[in-house]
Design an enzyme around this catalytic site. Structure first.
Site, PDB file in Angstrom:
ATOM      1  N   LEU A 553     -65.002 -29.900  17.010  1.00  0.00           N
ATOM      2  CA  LEU A 553     -64.033 -29.820  18.233  1.00  0.00           C
ATOM      3  C   LEU A 553     -63.395 -28.353  18.540  1.00  0.00           C
ATOM      4  CD1 LEU A 553     -62.121 -31.385  19.916  1.00  0.00           C
ATOM      5  CD2 LEU A 553     -60.547 -31.424  18.056  1.00  0.00           C
ATOM      6  N   GLN A 556     -65.911 -26.319  20.270  1.00  0.00           N
ATOM      7  CA  GLN A 556     -65.958 -26.801  21.727  1.00  0.00           C
ATOM      8  C   GLN A 556     -64.854 -26.240  22.526  1.00  0.00           C
ATOM      9  OE1 GLN A 556     -66.234 -31.082  22.052  1.00  0.00           O
ATOM     10  NE2 GLN A 556     -68.000 -30.800  22.935  1.00  0.00           N
ATOM     11  N   CYS A 557     -63.591 -25.919  22.027  1.00  0.00           N
ATOM     12  CA  CYS A 557     -62.504 -25.685  22.761  1.00  0.00           C
ATOM     13  C   CYS A 557     -62.231 -24.081  22.752  1.00  0.00           C
ATOM     14  CB  CYS A 557     -61.266 -26.334  22.128  1.00  0.00           C
ATOM     15  SG  CYS A 557     -61.020 -27.988  22.279  1.00  0.00           S
ATOM     16  N   THR A 558     -63.150 -23.721  22.016  1.00  0.00           N
ATOM     17  CA  THR A 558     -63.086 -22.021  21.669  1.00  0.00           C
ATOM     18  C   THR A 558     -61.707 -21.641  21.441  1.00  0.00           C
ATOM     19  OG1 THR A 558     -62.807 -21.744  24.265  1.00  0.00           O
ATOM     20  CG2 THR A 558     -65.067 -21.709  23.456  1.00  0.00           C
ATOM     21  N   VAL A 559     -61.304 -21.921  20.254  1.00  0.00           N
ATOM     22  CA  VAL A 559     -60.094 -21.725  19.922  1.00  0.00           C
ATOM     23  C   VAL A 559     -59.913 -20.127  19.354  1.00  0.00           C
ATOM     24  CG1 VAL A 559     -58.268 -22.217  18.117  1.00  0.00           C
ATOM     25  CG2 VAL A 559     -59.377 -23.749  19.013  1.00  0.00           C
TER      26      VAL A 559
END
Lengths: 657, 220
Positions: A553, A556-559
């Site tokens: 996750l 995917q969210c490129t934190v």
């Protein structure tokens, strides 16, 4: 002046200070609303002070009642001084232009004339002579366009038959030298005393010893000794040598009614540089022959002594010789959008004047920028572009604003997240408009077609359509920012930009590192064999694939660290401005920071790097140069030709093989 | 007091007040034929500024009698015939007159005075910048474009909240420094504060064609 003619009076002229309209607009917006009851106002005038220019009846911000809740239904005449004799007036402001034109001017004038007539008969005009110059103003304030239509009337009671002029000459020619000296001194004293400086009507009494005194008109009885010369004086705003000013009209009416005089000697008092000027001032004699005792036109029998018998009135102000209203536009100084624009322009101009004379503001304001992605990078880039004076911004994003977005994506607020969330492209455009109303922002809700992502067959046509739309968007803009959150979403735009040789800037974020770079010129852009700078994919060895499948996750969210996006976005925009100001533009070589390449470092904006890679963990940043690769999957000439063929035959290499 | 400030060409806000009072006195004595400068208190009654208003600066013949407000259909409206009697003078084409208001306001961030001005015609309609430029004396127009000390910008008046033109203060302290260093007598006798505004206006006034008589500099 021997021949007998009627007295021809020069009309009062109006002047409205901008501050009056500002204050009135504020009053209308904050307090009055649609209430159009008449408003008591105060006008100001002073005696003529210039030999070639008449003075005006002026309205200032102070002419209006204050906005605080002090109820004053009577005309609150605010403080006067020697340069500002207060005069009571009334304002009728309508709420539409039609009702402005539909106002019954005849009856409005008559109503104000009646007030003057009443004041003459009751004696109020003797106590407070300024009421003789009572005026009327009708207006329509268009607070959307900031234009003001208005028309003044200076009611004058018409003498019927009109007063005849027996004599009119300069005061200096009328008085003897001794008398003139004394009259000047007495007038100057009247003008210098705060008790009388703003009293516009007075008596001048000259005794046989040439001693002049100036008195209130209510003291008329005391001037009645023989041998005294008695003149009715008034502050004359007019400068003309052959015409007395407008205030004399109602003054004559008053004199006729109160004291039943047939022959009136008057002084048109005018000044120069603050002192009485008897060369400019006029002395004249008028004969009044209005019926006093015999039957008047209305058949009452008492003529002017009859209070009930209101004479006719004239007084609507001419506008350059025509009987029409006036109009003034204050949009430039009142319209908030205009003010915002000029403030923004000023900022940039200051930069140019003081620090960067070669700043090309026109290039910036005419540049059309396409932003692919309206997330953390997109929002910041858009704001920075506006700060540089870029006005045309298009944002492409197919997502909706999510609850976590407002914190990092600086164009969104909580409201944009509600009810499932607004489309980012739409919300961003609205937000930009709230920051700077003159921005020309457009939002496109669209997904960027990506290689390697599976496309269901029923979506094929949509995807092709999106390709075409993207192609058109790139074509119609001057600079493209690739600000999406996956590698593969940058591929098609890179290819399209290379094909059309558009300025392309990429910003990409890792967890605590960033890359900002400008793509080199396209492969077909020039005939010479010089080495082009590389694009985002030039240093790849493999084709872009679906990088989002099989990721956790947070990947995917490129934190990323929150500080990264603002830094990278700011650098991206500064890089664009650098390109715009470089004589070679998109063809400029990549420079390195701190290089001893002094030749190209003399650009006013400094070096123009190719790539900037930064690291927050190190608080460091470095510049790099990368050349283009002939086997680049995005910008090599072979690839682009293949893609062209593919698009034209309506097949896309996006479809899985 | 202010010797350190003087060296930098700036002055404190209190000293601005002192200089303003001295200036008003000086001006009203030397230039008694001119309208006087007055000190206006801001609405908070704490700060103030110098004001000279309604100066007639230009009068040329009007070229055409067009109404100033653009808009369709305004002439098409049938006005009711308004009574005019024989005793009213019919206006011939009046002279086109421009009026100027000048304010000298202290700027806290640059610590120098700033000249704010606006121009309007006899209707009260504000003039465009190019109309103002036409009013300026020829040498001033040239100075504005050549000099890097003087920029005219349009900004919100600090007290009246409307756009006024101003001479941007960013160069002021630099040339005031030069002015004071050039005149040793000024620096030594310590009357720099009182003469500050006279010296300042003698440079700045040039831009709007306001000449400061030399006598004002010698007044002490």
């Amino acid at each position: 002046m021997a021949s007998e003619s009627i007295v021809v009076f020069a009309q009062f002229q109006s002047a409205v200070d901008e501050g009056f309209w500002h204050r009135f607009s504020s009053l209308k917006l904050n307090k009055l609303g649609i209430d159009d009851s008449p408003i008591p106002i105060t006008g100001f005038y002073a005696p003529c002070s210039h030999p070639q220019v008449s003075n005006h009846l002026t309205l200032l911000a102070e002419s209006l009642p204050s906005e605080s809740n002090e109820q004053s239904s009577t005309a609150a005449t605010s403080g006067g001084n020697r340069n500002r004799c207060p005069v009571p007036g009334i304002l009728y402001n309508t709420n539409t232009i039609e009702s402005f034109h539909a106002l019954d001017k005849k009856s409005l004038l008559k109503a104000e004339a009646k007030k003057i007539w009443d004041d003459i008969h009751t004696g109020k005009a003797v106590e407070d002579s300024a009421v003789l110059s009572r005026f009327l103003l009708i207006s329509f304030a268009d607070l959307k366009k900031w234009t003001f239509h208005y028309w003044f009337a200076f009611p004058a009671l018409v003498l019927d038959p009109p007063a005849t002029l027996v004599d009119l000459r300069r005061a200096s020619q009328y008085f003897s030298l001794e008398e003139a000296k004394s009259v000047s001194a007495a007038c100057n004293e009247w003008r210098n005393s705060s008790l009388t400086a703003d009293v516009p009507f007075f008596l001048v009494c000259v005794d046989p010893n040439s001693l002049a005194t100036v008195k209130h008109i209510k003291d008329w009885e005391t001037c009645q000794s023989d041998g005294n010369k008695l003149l009715f004086g008034f502050y004359d705003p007019c400068h003309l040598p052959n015409n007395p000013g407008w205030p004399l009209r109602n003054f004559l009416a008053l004199i006729s009614v109160r004291w039943n005089l047939k022959s009136v000697r008057f002084l048109c008092y005018r000044e120069n540089r603050g002192f009485a000027d008897l060369g400019l001032s006029l002395v004249g004699e008028a004969l009044i022959t209005v019926p006093q005792g015999r039957a008047a036109k209305t058949g009452n029998g008492l003529g002017w002594r009859d209070h009930q018998c209101l004479p006719n009135a004239v007084g609507w102000e001419q506008n350059k010789g025509r009987q029409v209203s006036r109009c003034i536009s204050l949009a430039k100084s009142m319209d908030p959008t205009r003010l915002a624009i000029s403030a923004a322009d000023l900022n940039l101009k200051l930069m140019r004047w003081r620090a960067l004379p070669s700043l090309n503001l026109n290039a910036l304001s005419s540049m059309k920028c396409l932003l692919l992605g309206a997330g953390t990078l997109g929002c910041q880039v858009a704001r920075m572009l506006m700060a540089w004076g870029v006005r045309k911004i298009t944002l492409v994003d197919n997502g909706r604003v999510a609850m976590s977005n407002p914190l990092r994506q600086s164009l969104y607020t909580l409201d944009d997240c509600l009810n499932g969330g607004e489309y980012k492209a739409t919300a961003a455009v609205k937000s930009l408009g709230r920051i700077f109303p003159a921005v020309d922002a457009e939002g496109v809700v669209m997904a960027i077609p990506m290689p390697g992502h599976p496309v269901p067959s029923q979506e094929e046509d949509n995807v092709l359509e999106d390709c075409r739309r993207l192609h058109d968007l790139v074509d119609s803009h001057d600079a493209v920012f690739l600000l999406t959150d996956t590698r593969e979403s940058r591929w098609l735009p890179t290819l399209l930009c290379a094909n059309t040789n558009k300025i392309t800037i990429t910003a990409a974020l890792g967890f605590d590192s960033f890359l900002v770079m400008r793509h080199g010129a396209g492969p077909f852009s020039s005939n010479d064999e010089r080495q082009r700078l590389g694009c985002y994919f030039c240093s790849d060895v493999v084709a872009p694939i679906d990088s989002t499948a099989n990721r956790t996750l947070d990947q995917q969210c490129t934190v990323t660290r929150p500080g990264l996006a603002p830094i990278a976005s700011a650098l991206a925009v500064e890089l664009l401005v650098g390109i715009l100001h470089h004589p070679q533009g998109i063809f400029a070589d990549g420079e390195l920071a701190n290089s001893s390449n002094s030749g190209s470092c003399e650009q006013p904006l400094g070096v123009l790097p190719h790539q900037i890679r930064g690291s927050l963990s190190q608080f460091s940043q470095m510049t790099l140069v990368g050349q283009s690769s002939n086997s680049c999957t995005a910008c090599s000439s072979t690839n682009i030709r293949k893609e062209e063929w593919n698009l034209s035959s309506k097949q896309s290499i996006i479809l899985p093989i | 007091m202010g010797t350190k400030e003087e060296a930098q060409g700036t002055l404190s806000s209190t000293d601005f007040g002192v200089s303003a009072s001295a200036f008003i006195l000086n001006w009203n004595t030397v230039c008694s034929s001119f309208p006087p400068w007055t000190w206006v208190l801001s609405h908070h009654q704490v700060e103030g500024y110098l004001s000279l208003e309604n100066i007639l600066l230009s009068s040329t013949q009007e070229e055409h009698g067009e109404l100033s407000c653009p808009g369709p259909g305004k002439h098409s409206h049938q006005e009711d015939p308004i009574d005019v009697d024989d005793a009213t003078l019919v206006h011939t084409n009046p002279c086109k007159v421009h009026y100027y208001d000048l304010h000298i306001i202290y700027c806290n961030s640059y610590r120098v005075p700033v000249l704010y001005f606006r121009a309007y015609d006899s209707d009260g309609e504000p003039l465009e910048f190019d109309e103002i430029e036409n009013d300026l004396p020829a040498y001033s127009k040239k100075a504005l474009s050549d000099s890097k000390w003087t920029f005219i910008t349009q900004e919100e008046h600090p007290y009246l909240n409307r756009p006024w033109y101003k001479l941007h203060p960013c160069g002021t302290s630099e040339w005031m420094k030069l002015l004071f260093h050039a005149d040793d007598a000024l620096a030594k006798t310590g009357v720099a504060i009182e003469l500050y505004l006279v010296a300042w206006l003698s440079v700045v006034g040039h831009v709007v064609g306001l000449r400061i008589p030399f006598e004002m500099m010698k007044q002490l």
